[in-house]
Design a protein around this motif. Structure first.
Motif, PDB file in Angstrom:
ATOM      1  N   THR A  31      42.711  31.978  44.573  1.00 51.65           N
ATOM      2  CA  THR A  31      42.521  33.365  44.173  1.00 51.65           C
ATOM      3  C   THR A  31      41.076  33.557  43.777  1.00 51.65           C
ATOM      4  OG1 THR A  31      44.794  33.526  43.344  1.00 51.65           O
ATOM      5  CG2 THR A  31      43.226  35.194  42.595  1.00 51.65           C
ATOM      6  N   VAL A  32      40.422  34.553  44.368  1.00 49.59           N
ATOM      7  CA  VAL A  32      39.034  34.849  44.019  1.00 49.59           C
ATOM      8  C   VAL A  32      38.963  36.273  43.481  1.00 49.59           C
ATOM      9  CG1 VAL A  32      38.131  33.261  45.749  1.00 49.59           C
ATOM     10  CG2 VAL A  32      38.433  35.672  46.336  1.00 49.59           C
ATOM     11  N   THR A  33      37.995  36.496  42.582  1.00 46.80           N
ATOM     12  CA  THR A  33      37.769  37.820  42.010  1.00 46.80           C
ATOM     13  C   THR A  33      36.381  38.296  42.397  1.00 46.80           C
ATOM     14  OG1 THR A  33      39.220  37.329  40.133  1.00 46.80           O
ATOM     15  CG2 THR A  33      37.703  39.181  39.893  1.00 46.80           C
ATOM     16  N   ASN A  90      44.987  29.532  60.077  1.00 42.33           N
ATOM     17  CA  ASN A  90      46.302  29.356  59.452  1.00 42.33           C
ATOM     18  C   ASN A  90      46.182  29.046  57.959  1.00 42.33           C
ATOM     19  OD1 ASN A  90      49.098  29.256  59.278  1.00 42.33           O
ATOM     20  ND2 ASN A  90      49.176  27.078  59.776  1.00 42.33           N
ATOM     21  N   TRP A  91      45.445  29.902  57.253  1.00 44.09           N
ATOM     22  CA  TRP A  91      45.385  29.783  55.806  1.00 44.09           C
ATOM     23  C   TRP A  91      45.375  31.173  55.161  1.00 44.09           C
ATOM     24  CZ3 TRP A  91      40.433  26.424  56.350  1.00 44.09           C
ATOM     25  CH2 TRP A  91      39.355  27.190  56.784  1.00 44.09           C
ATOM     26  N   ARG A  92      45.672  31.195  53.875  1.00 44.57           N
ATOM     27  CA  ARG A  92      45.830  32.449  53.141  1.00 44.57           C
ATOM     28  C   ARG A  92      44.873  32.492  51.955  1.00 44.57           C
ATOM     29  NH1 ARG A  92      51.201  34.718  54.164  1.00 44.57           N
ATOM     30  NH2 ARG A  92      52.263  33.400  55.687  1.00 44.57           N
ATOM     31  N   LEU A  93      44.633  33.721  51.477  1.00 40.98           N
ATOM     32  CA  LEU A  93      43.737  33.916  50.337  1.00 40.98           C
ATOM     33  C   LEU A  93      44.172  35.150  49.562  1.00 40.98           C
ATOM     34  CD1 LEU A  93      41.041  33.155  48.853  1.00 40.98           C
ATOM     35  CD2 LEU A  93      39.921  34.814  50.377  1.00 40.98           C
ATOM     36  N   ARG A  94      44.078  35.054  48.242  1.00 38.96           N
ATOM     37  CA  ARG A  94      44.327  36.199  47.371  1.00 38.96           C
ATOM     38  C   ARG A  94      42.991  36.659  46.793  1.00 38.96           C
ATOM     39  NH1 ARG A  94      47.355  33.866  44.071  1.00 38.96           N
ATOM     40  NH2 ARG A  94      49.370  34.369  45.044  1.00 38.96           N
ATOM     41  N   VAL A  95      42.701  37.959  46.942  1.00 44.13           N
ATOM     42  CA  VAL A  95      41.458  38.546  46.432  1.00 44.13           C
ATOM     43  C   VAL A  95      41.812  39.608  45.406  1.00 44.13           C
ATOM     44  CG1 VAL A  95      39.344  39.799  47.015  1.00 44.13           C
ATOM     45  CG2 VAL A  95      40.294  38.136  48.632  1.00 44.13           C
ATOM     46  N   ARG A  96      41.082  39.624  44.292  1.00 47.82           N
ATOM     47  CA  ARG A  96      41.352  40.585  43.235  1.00 47.82           C
ATOM     48  C   ARG A  96      40.051  41.275  42.834  1.00 47.82           C
ATOM     49  NH1 ARG A  96      43.447  38.366  37.471  1.00 47.82           N
ATOM     50  NH2 ARG A  96      41.484  37.244  37.734  1.00 47.82           N
ATOM     51  N   THR A  97      40.137  42.571  42.578  1.00 50.36           N
ATOM     52  CA  THR A  97      38.999  43.311  42.043  1.00 50.36           C
ATOM     53  C   THR A  97      39.487  44.268  40.969  1.00 50.36           C
ATOM     54  OG1 THR A  97      37.013  44.591  42.656  1.00 50.36           O
ATOM     55  CG2 THR A  97      39.083  45.226  43.723  1.00 50.36           C
ATOM     56  N   PHE A  98      38.680  44.486  39.937  1.00 51.99           N
ATOM     57  CA  PHE A  98      39.045  45.350  38.820  1.00 51.99           C
ATOM     58  C   PHE A  98      38.276  46.662  38.898  1.00 51.99           C
ATOM     59  CE2 PHE A  98      40.332  41.253  37.143  1.00 51.99           C
ATOM     60  CZ  PHE A  98      41.485  41.543  36.437  1.00 51.99           C
TER      61      PHE A  98
END
Length: 210
Positions: A31-33, A90-98
């Motif tokens: 998970t990256v922000t 074939n890979w996944r990623l979660r991205v978050r921004t506020f």
């Protein structure tokens, strides 16, 4: 030999560098922000860079951190979370921004990067009140157009603000202030110290009913 997750982590650091405000690895996922100002250029790189190639946005949702950690959360209130999939690697990623403003949360739309974001962003707008700048058709998608408020916000009342009924005189549906009186439902708790006694009483009751 580096694992696939290690390879992805290194590619993210090489590509995005200082734009990664936080980088978390847990339960086999990354998970990256990102800052909202860096969101669009970073998302385009995540999609187009040959070492990453996240061609598909598989989910997008809003998050309200108002009561997170029992109210001990000190960061921004509203976030948008993106779930990306690379078909090439074939890979996944979660991205978050506020969103910067808690009172009027605004985040850039990523519809131009992934068209599948269209209805996801409308849902986050409808349920959380997050505005997506550049969205081609930002309007409610689940609640009615006359609905007041955003029902997934933590401070939204369970009874809502308005209710809908059919008016036979006007011959149409109308909205009016909600008439339901709010009340707290306290669940009945069985204490461990009395549980055995209750079990004995139940056994006696069953025996008397035979």
């Amino acid at each position: 030999m580096a694992s696939r997750l290690d390879t992805l982590a290194q590619a993210l650091q090489d590509t995005l560098g200082a734009r990664l405000k936080s980088f978390k690895r847990a339960l086999g996922e990354l998970t990256v922000t990102l800052d909202p100002a860096d969101l669009l250029p970073s998302m385009r790189q995540l999609r187009d860079h040959p070492a990453l190639r996240f061609e598909q946005l598989i989910d997008l949702c809003g998050v309200d951190y108002l009561t997170y950690k029992d109210g001990a959360w000190e960061g921004k209130r509203f976030a948008v979370v993106y779930h990306l999939l690379s078909l090439t690697h074939n890979w996944r990623l979660r991205v978050r921004t506020f969103a910067e403003n808690d009172d009027f949360p605004v985040v850039d739309s990523v519809v131009d990067v992934w068209p599948s974001a269209n209805w996801f962003e409308r849902e986050a707008f409808d349920l959380f009140g997050i505005v997506f700048t550049g969205h081609p058709d930002l309007r409610r998608i689940l609640t009615d157009y006359g609905f007041i408020g955003n029902p997934f916000r933590k401070d939204f009342p369970l009874s809502g603000h308005v209710e809908m009924r059919y008016d036979p005189d006007l011959k149409r549906v109308v909205y009016q202030p909600v008439t339901i009186e709010p009340r707290e439902n306290v669940p009945r708790v069985i204490r461990e110290e009395t549980y055995a006694d209750m079990g004995g009483d139940l056994d006696a009751q069953r025996a008397s009913n035979r």
